[in-house]
Structures are given as C-alpha cells and as structure tokens.
Motif scaffolding. Structure first.
Motif, PDB file in Angstrom:
ATOM      1  N   ALA A 169      -7.562 -83.606  -6.490  1.00  0.00           N
ATOM      2  CA  ALA A 169      -8.888 -84.020  -7.509  1.00  0.00           C
ATOM      3  C   ALA A 169      -8.748 -85.469  -7.654  1.00  0.00           C
ATOM      4  N   THR A 173     -11.664 -88.047  -6.231  1.00  0.00           N
ATOM      5  CA  THR A 173     -12.340 -88.768  -7.107  1.00  0.00           C
ATOM      6  C   THR A 173     -12.222 -90.216  -7.046  1.00  0.00           C
ATOM      7  N   VAL A 220     -15.473 -84.042  -8.256  1.00  0.00           N
ATOM      8  CA  VAL A 220     -14.749 -82.792  -7.859  1.00  0.00           C
ATOM      9  C   VAL A 220     -14.569 -81.818  -9.097  1.00  0.00           C
ATOM     10  N   ASP A 227     -14.073 -85.264 -14.724  1.00  0.00           N
ATOM     11  CA  ASP A 227     -13.532 -84.361 -14.125  1.00  0.00           C
ATOM     12  C   ASP A 227     -13.040 -83.189 -15.028  1.00  0.00           C
TER      13      ASP A 227
END
Length: 221
Positions: free
Chosen positions: A17, A21, A27, A181
């Motif tokens: 992730a 990102t 994500v 995130d």
C-alpha cells in the motif's frame, strides 16, 4: 486510479500500500476474503490485487464470484503457491495476471501498470466534465472553463473522490481512507483544509457541505 489490496499478511499489505501510494495510486486494504469481495463488488476500483489464501473466502472464489456478477475489474492474483496447476486455476476463475510469492516489487508495479493500460484502452473516458469544470483523471489535469488550474497531488486526489461520485455525499471518513490511506492517524480536520483550498481555486459554490454527512460536488443542471 483506485486500487484494492486483499491480503491477510498485514506487513506485506502495508508495504504494498505504501509503495503503490507513492506511485500515485489511491489504495485501500482489507485482510479478509469476505470483506474483499464486498469492497471489490462496489465497482469503484480500477484494479484488485488479490491473495489466494485468505480467511473467510479464498481468492479463487472471490474472483469467480466477481466474474459471475459481470464485474470485469482487472485482478492480479498473489499466492505463496506455485506450479502450473495453481496458475491455471487462478486464470480459469477470471484473473488477469498472476504473481507467485516472493516476488519483486518492481515486477508487481510493472504488472499493475500493464493491466491498467490494457483496461484504459477500452474503458470509459477518464475525462469528467461538470459544467465549466473538466477533470482528466488519467492526465491528472483540471480545467475551469479554458484555464488550467494547478493542484497539488493531495488536492487532486480529494477532488477526484468528489468527481467520481458527483452529486453524491462523500463522507470525511471516505476521503481520509481513499486519499491518505487506511492507516492515517493524523487530524481528520485536514480534509476541511483541502476542501477550503479547492473552493478557493475552483469556486466557492462548487463543493457543498452537507452538515453531519460530508461533502457533495454539485452537478450542473
């Protein structure tokens, strides 16, 4: 571009992730198969990175269920298994590509970009026009009438969330989750700061505050 990672190895999922990102993608991460199917079924993702061995429901079932429902989102399968049979089973259930752990992160990013390019070749237009506002989500460019508006990466990401759901209320939590995130632990009021900046750059009446619910990008009649 919005990506969904369905991976129960939390350290690996977080690492992927963060890397994706940094590549400029929004994500989301889930660690359970049933949650993964639910999120992927929402139809708001451009690609799913899907582990096979998952609690709740394995990747094969998730993939076959999505395909049976007519969901054609690109799926990149990840697994600790190897061998021709496993690869064939993954592809037979509707996966678009397959990577065996351990894999090179550089290779994963290359596969992700290739799948997204392939989807973009026959997918819907990335250009969204709302009155005088034009947003190109592929080129990451914004125009107000004939003038280009310069936005930072985060400003564009917040606007993109509103554009993709134009006319709908998007909660502050949704924006935080998709733009910053899933692991963000800072001040949630950061969203208000970016909304204020977007209003200053794009027009004060474009983004409405729905008290207690979130924000809505107005759709011109």
């Amino acid at each position: 571009m919005r990506l969904l990672i369905v991976e129960d190895e939390k350290r690996l999922a977080l690492s992927l992730a963060k890397g994706l990102t940094a590549e400029g993608y929004a994500v989301d991460v889930v660690h359970d198969g049933i949650d993964g199917l639910h999120r992927a079924s929402e139809g708001t993702y451009d690609l799913v990175v899907l582990d096979i061995m998952l609690p709740g429901m394995n990747g094969y079932r998730i993939c076959s269920t999505l395909r049976a429902a007519g969901n054609d989102v690109p799926i990149l399968m990840l697994t600790a298994k190897d061998g021709e049979y496993d690869e064939a089973e993954g592809l037979d259930t509707g996966a678009d590509d397959y990577l065996t752990k351990p894999f090179s992160y550089v290779v994963l990013v290359a596969r992700v970009k290739a799948l997204l390019r392939r989807r973009g070749a026959g997918g819907p237009s990335p250009v969204h026009t709302l009155g005088a506002l034009k947003v190109d989500t592929a080129a990451r460019r914004v125009f107000r009438a004939d003038d280009e508006v310069t936005l930072t990466t985060k400003e564009f990401a917040v606007l993109e969330q509103l554009v993709l759901r134009a006319g709908e209320v998007v909660s502050k939590g949704d924006i935080l989750e998709h733009v910053w995130d899933f692991a963000y632990e800072g001040d949630p009021n950061i969203v208000e700061v970016y909304i204020s900046t977007l209003r200053r750059k794009l027009g004060a009446t474009l983004i409405k505050t729905v008290r207690g619910a979130g924000y809505r990008l107005e759709v011109p009649r």
